[in-house]
Scaffold this motif. Structure first.
Motif, PDB file in Angstrom:
ATOM      1  N   ALA A 299       0.799  -1.255  -0.111  1.00 43.68           N
ATOM      2  CA  ALA A 299       0.058  -0.183   0.011  1.00 43.68           C
ATOM      3  C   ALA A 299       0.822   1.467  -0.022  1.00 43.68           C
ATOM      4  CB  ALA A 299      -0.980   0.041   1.187  1.00 43.68           C
ATOM      5  N   GLY A 300       1.931   1.209   0.811  1.00 44.22           N
ATOM      6  CA  GLY A 300       3.084   2.308   0.484  1.00 44.22           C
ATOM      7  C   GLY A 300       3.580   2.571  -0.609  1.00 44.22           C
ATOM      8  N   ALA A 301       4.039   1.500  -1.406  1.00 49.34           N
ATOM      9  CA  ALA A 301       4.339   1.384  -2.521  1.00 49.34           C
ATOM     10  C   ALA A 301       3.610   1.911  -3.659  1.00 49.34           C
ATOM     11  CB  ALA A 301       5.018   0.067  -3.032  1.00 49.34           C
ATOM     12  N   VAL A 302       2.283   1.829  -3.384  1.00 52.13           N
ATOM     13  CA  VAL A 302       1.396   2.452  -4.389  1.00 52.13           C
ATOM     14  C   VAL A 302       1.283   4.005  -4.170  1.00 52.13           C
ATOM     15  CG1 VAL A 302      -1.241   2.719  -4.695  1.00 52.13           C
ATOM     16  CG2 VAL A 302      -0.266   0.281  -4.604  1.00 52.13           C
ATOM     17  N   VAL A 303       1.269   4.350  -2.696  1.00 52.08           N
ATOM     18  CA  VAL A 303       1.475   5.722  -2.400  1.00 52.08           C
ATOM     19  C   VAL A 303       2.696   6.747  -3.036  1.00 52.08           C
ATOM     20  CG1 VAL A 303       1.473   7.549  -0.877  1.00 52.08           C
ATOM     21  CG2 VAL A 303       0.248   5.456  -0.543  1.00 52.08           C
ATOM     22  N   GLY A 304       3.873   5.866  -3.189  1.00 49.45           N
ATOM     23  CA  GLY A 304       4.795   6.338  -3.734  1.00 49.45           C
ATOM     24  C   GLY A 304       4.820   6.523  -5.233  1.00 49.45           C
ATOM     25  N   GLN A 349      10.432   1.104  -4.071  1.00 51.04           N
ATOM     26  CA  GLN A 349      10.202   1.228  -2.667  1.00 51.04           C
ATOM     27  C   GLN A 349      10.616  -0.123  -2.035  1.00 51.04           C
ATOM     28  OE1 GLN A 349       8.426   4.050  -1.306  1.00 51.04           O
ATOM     29  NE2 GLN A 349       8.361   5.028  -3.223  1.00 51.04           N
ATOM     30  N   PHE A 350      10.647  -1.098  -2.491  1.00 47.52           N
ATOM     31  CA  PHE A 350      10.875  -2.355  -1.679  1.00 47.52           C
ATOM     32  C   PHE A 350      12.302  -2.565  -1.539  1.00 47.52           C
ATOM     33  CE2 PHE A 350       6.888  -2.677  -3.992  1.00 47.52           C
ATOM     34  CZ  PHE A 350       5.971  -3.355  -3.070  1.00 47.52           C
ATOM     35  N   PRO A 351      13.315  -2.469  -2.205  1.00 42.14           N
ATOM     36  CA  PRO A 351      14.797  -2.466  -1.876  1.00 42.14           C
ATOM     37  C   PRO A 351      15.019  -1.591  -0.956  1.00 42.14           C
ATOM     38  CG  PRO A 351      14.470  -1.699  -4.047  1.00 42.14           C
ATOM     39  CD  PRO A 351      13.185  -1.923  -3.892  1.00 42.14           C
ATOM     40  N   HIS A 352      14.605  -0.226  -1.073  1.00 43.95           N
ATOM     41  CA  HIS A 352      14.743   0.644  -0.128  1.00 43.95           C
ATOM     42  C   HIS A 352      14.134   0.363   1.349  1.00 43.95           C
ATOM     43  CE1 HIS A 352      15.675   4.742   1.713  1.00 43.95           C
ATOM     44  NE2 HIS A 352      14.343   4.828   1.893  1.00 43.95           N
ATOM     45  N   PHE A 353      13.017   0.112   1.371  1.00 43.88           N
ATOM     46  CA  PHE A 353      12.190  -0.125   2.571  1.00 43.88           C
ATOM     47  C   PHE A 353      12.299  -1.352   3.267  1.00 43.88           C
ATOM     48  CE2 PHE A 353       8.593  -1.486   5.414  1.00 43.88           C
ATOM     49  CZ  PHE A 353       8.551  -0.133   6.325  1.00 43.88           C
ATOM     50  N   MET A 354      12.756  -2.452   2.649  1.00 48.79           N
ATOM     51  CA  MET A 354      13.232  -3.683   3.157  1.00 48.79           C
ATOM     52  C   MET A 354      14.348  -3.660   3.890  1.00 48.79           C
ATOM     53  SD  MET A 354      10.378  -5.390   2.703  1.00 48.79           S
ATOM     54  CE  MET A 354       9.024  -5.559   1.540  1.00 48.79           C
ATOM     55  N   ALA A 355      15.390  -2.923   3.179  1.00 52.39           N
ATOM     56  CA  ALA A 355      16.498  -2.745   4.003  1.00 52.39           C
ATOM     57  C   ALA A 355      16.714  -1.831   5.163  1.00 52.39           C
ATOM     58  CB  ALA A 355      17.775  -2.292   2.864  1.00 52.39           C
ATOM     59  N   PRO A 377      11.791 -12.835   7.536  1.00 55.19           N
ATOM     60  CA  PRO A 377      13.101 -12.300   7.009  1.00 55.19           C
ATOM     61  C   PRO A 377      13.355 -12.725   5.769  1.00 55.19           C
ATOM     62  CG  PRO A 377      13.509 -12.595   9.223  1.00 55.19           C
ATOM     63  CD  PRO A 377      12.209 -13.513   8.879  1.00 55.19           C
ATOM     64  N   ALA A 378      13.350 -14.090   5.606  1.00 54.46           N
ATOM     65  CA  ALA A 378      13.768 -14.486   4.220  1.00 54.46           C
ATOM     66  C   ALA A 378      12.959 -14.142   3.140  1.00 54.46           C
ATOM     67  CB  ALA A 378      13.669 -16.183   4.227  1.00 54.46           C
ATOM     68  N   ARG A 379      11.417 -13.854   3.496  1.00 53.94           N
ATOM     69  CA  ARG A 379      10.848 -13.448   2.137  1.00 53.94           C
ATOM     70  C   ARG A 379      11.058 -11.975   2.048  1.00 53.94           C
ATOM     71  NH1 ARG A 379       4.062 -14.124   1.624  1.00 53.94           N
ATOM     72  NH2 ARG A 379       3.955 -13.221  -0.353  1.00 53.94           N
ATOM     73  N   ASN A 380      11.407 -11.184   3.253  1.00 50.58           N
ATOM     74  CA  ASN A 380      11.905  -9.824   3.221  1.00 50.58           C
ATOM     75  C   ASN A 380      12.742  -9.734   2.152  1.00 50.58           C
ATOM     76  OD1 ASN A 380      11.444  -7.094   4.446  1.00 50.58           O
ATOM     77  ND2 ASN A 380      13.850  -7.653   4.610  1.00 50.58           N
ATOM     78  N   ALA A 381      13.655 -10.513   2.222  1.00 53.10           N
ATOM     79  CA  ALA A 381      15.111 -10.329   1.447  1.00 53.10           C
ATOM     80  C   ALA A 381      14.693 -10.714  -0.166  1.00 53.10           C
ATOM     81  CB  ALA A 381      16.124 -11.281   1.954  1.00 53.10           C
ATOM     82  N   ARG A 382      13.805 -11.800  -0.363  1.00 56.13           N
ATOM     83  CA  ARG A 382      13.444 -11.884  -1.669  1.00 56.13           C
ATOM     84  C   ARG A 382      12.640 -10.991  -2.412  1.00 56.13           C
ATOM     85  NH1 ARG A 382      12.014 -16.931   0.775  1.00 56.13           N
ATOM     86  NH2 ARG A 382       9.798 -16.613   0.561  1.00 56.13           N
ATOM     87  N   VAL A 383      11.789 -10.074  -1.630  1.00 57.13           N
ATOM     88  CA  VAL A 383      10.779  -9.210  -2.273  1.00 57.13           C
ATOM     89  C   VAL A 383      11.915  -8.027  -2.879  1.00 57.13           C
ATOM     90  CG1 VAL A 383       9.171  -7.451  -1.602  1.00 57.13           C
ATOM     91  CG2 VAL A 383       8.851  -9.900  -1.072  1.00 57.13           C
ATOM     92  N   ALA A 384      12.962  -7.889  -1.731  1.00 53.64           N
ATOM     93  CA  ALA A 384      13.925  -6.733  -2.247  1.00 53.64           C
ATOM     94  C   ALA A 384      14.517  -6.889  -3.457  1.00 53.64           C
ATOM     95  CB  ALA A 384      14.795  -6.603  -0.971  1.00 53.64           C
ATOM     96  N   LEU A 385      14.941  -8.491  -3.701  1.00 54.85           N
ATOM     97  CA  LEU A 385      15.516  -8.891  -4.805  1.00 54.85           C
ATOM     98  C   LEU A 385      14.954  -8.862  -5.948  1.00 54.85           C
ATOM     99  CD1 LEU A 385      18.210  -9.869  -6.202  1.00 54.85           C
ATOM    100  CD2 LEU A 385      17.391 -12.291  -5.425  1.00 54.85           C
TER     101      LEU A 385
END
Length: 488
Positions: A299-304, A349-355, A377-385
């Motif tokens: 939802a935050g990425a849509v705002v961005g 938004q995803f690589p920035h916020f996930m890190a 955490p594993a899925r968090n890293a996969r989404v960023a990649l």
């Protein structure tokens, strides 16, 4: 253990390999309890005579002078918990490198205690340090102001999250400048005339900044209790009680009305609708969703992704032949460039916020915010990649849509590769070993670099600059007669 002469007849009082303080260190580490060491016998003994270990272990009080063997002064720390601190009475005798080391340790201890950073999963606290929050910095600076007006101005500015607001404004201005301007041929001079209006850009910039400030103020109004639980947000004005909720609410509504109104009358109704949607989604959907589901990040990425559409619709509205509706400005085939730029901001938004969120995942967990960084955490890293890789097709799509030259796909590739490289490290180590910090800073520099490259390589920009400097080639009489016959 014994003290023996060095074997040199000219140095009868020199020690061989060990000094008195070193012997104390070895005895303290070997003994289960601190053993007082006697020197009563040694004080009357020549160093040329051997000494047995029992003379060393006699339990008589130590009466050494402060400067005795000062060159070997050290702080003995025993891993079993028993320690002795041997410090010189005169600090000037401490070697310079040890003084520098002690100063660094004191500075690190002071910075870690003030920022609230903690060691998580055996990782040093310095690895998780994030840049200071702009709202917290402004709040602290406001308390130092002697003028009441400046103090209030700093507090209201901190409500707007100035760094985030500046980023939102820049992501709206870039698509406005990248919009492919139609060529208008002036019959008198035969040159391309400029099109985009500086006044429209001024209304777009001001209105977007006010909408962002309103959304951020509503966000702070909703969660001061949880902001107080996090080190990066506990210094905000509402948390510290430096600004009343009534004044903050008035500021949020005033900024929203002024911003949306400026976009409606100064730009067009479509941009005003997008500005209002940005406030509603950020304050009404993203903020409360943080405590409900990890989908809040999407939802935050849509705002961005909305500000790029605002900039694109503002430029498209200047050439609209109809009523300037949402369909005309953003749902036609030629509007694909605006959606690609929105996709670029959505993916960023995803690589920035996930890190960023990984570094304070324990604080998010303690505050009750549902974030992937601590839920999975594993899925968090996969989404960023995954979203880091998405920049390659997005940049190629901007070239295919005629927004930039094809050289943009080549020049942006090294920056995208760098981001993907950091995302791969983040995925492999799941944030540890400095990978979260590396991806965070890579994302910080990635977005402005890609935007600048796109602006520099806008489609046909340099050819128009060349024509405006050199001028159009003069037409021969035969060419003029040809174009006149074509017109007839």
């Amino acid at each position: 253990m014994s003290f023996r002469p060095a074997g040199n007849i000219f140095r009868p009082h020199a020690l061989d390999n060990i000094c008195w303080r070193c012997s104390r260190q070895m005895i303290a580490q070997l003994a289960p309890t601190p053993i007082p060491i006697s020197i009563s016998k040694l004080s009357t003994r020549s160093f040329s005579q051997a000494v047995s270990l029992r003379h060393v272990l006699r339990s008589t009080p130590i009466r050494l002078k402060a400067g005795y063997f000062i060159s070997n002064e050290l702080s003995i720390r025993n891993p079993g918990g028993i320690g002795h601190d041997v410090k010189s009475a005169d600090p000037d005798h401490i070697p310079p490198h040890r003084r520098r080391r002690q100063k660094r340790r004191q500075q690190d201890a002071a910075s870690s205690s003030s920022s609230g950073a903690s060691v998580v999963e055996g990782v040093a606290a310095t690895e998780d340090v994030l840049p200071p929050n702009a709202s917290s910095i402004l709040t602290t600076e406001s308390t130092k102001q002697t003028s009441s007006f400046r103090r209030q101005l700093s507090l209201y500015l901190s409500l707007s999250k100035p760094r985030l607001t500046v980023l939102v404004v820049l992501t709206a201005m870039a698509p406005y400048a990248l919009y492919p301007v139609p060529d208008f041929i002036s019959p008198s001079i035969g040159l391309d005339t400029p099109s985009l209006s500086p006044l429209t850009l001024a209304f777009l910039t001001t209105g977007t900044a006010l909408c962002s400030a309103s959304a951020n103020a509503f966000n702070m109004l909703y969660e001061p209790k949880w902001d107080a639980m996090m080190s990066r947000t506990r210094n905000r004005p509402l948390v510290r009680g430096l600004l009343s909720k009534r004044r903050a609410l008035a500021f949020a509504f005033l900024a929203a009305i002024t911003g949306v109104g400026g976009l409606y009358f100064g730009v067009n109704p479509t941009v005003a609708f997008l500005g209002f949607a940005n406030i509603a989604l950020y304050a009404g959907v993203y903020t409360p969703l943080k405590r409900v589901s990890w989908l809040n990040t999407w939802a935050g990425a849509v705002v961005g992704g909305i500000p790029p559409l605002m900039g694109w619709a503002a430029a498209a509205g200047e050439y609209a032949t109809g009523d300037g509706s949402f369909e005309e400005l953003l749902l036609r085939p030629e509007s694909v460039g605006g959606w690609l730029l929105a996709a670029l901001l959505f993916a960023w938004q995803f690589p920035h916020f996930m890190a960023l969120s990984w570094s304070i995942r324990e604080e998010y967990k303690a505050a009750g915010h549902r974030m992937l960084c601590w839920i999975n955490p594993a899925r968090n890293a996969r989404v960023a990649l995954r979203y880091s890789i998405a920049f390659f097709p997005i940049c190629i799509g901007l070239c295919a849509a005629g927004i930039t030259e094809w050289s943009f796909a080549v020049t942006s590739a090294p920056i995208n590769i760098w981001l993907v490289h950091q995302a791969v490290k983040f995925w492999r180590h799941e944030g540890f070993k400095g990978s979260a910090r590396g991806l965070f800073w890579a994302s910080v520099w990635h977005l402005p670099a890609v935007m600048v490259l796109a602006l520099v390589q806008k489609k046909d920009m340099w050819s128009k600059v060349w024509k405006s400097v050199v001028g159009e080639p003069a037409l021969d009489d035969d060419d003029e007669e040809y174009y006149e016959d074509e017109d007839e």
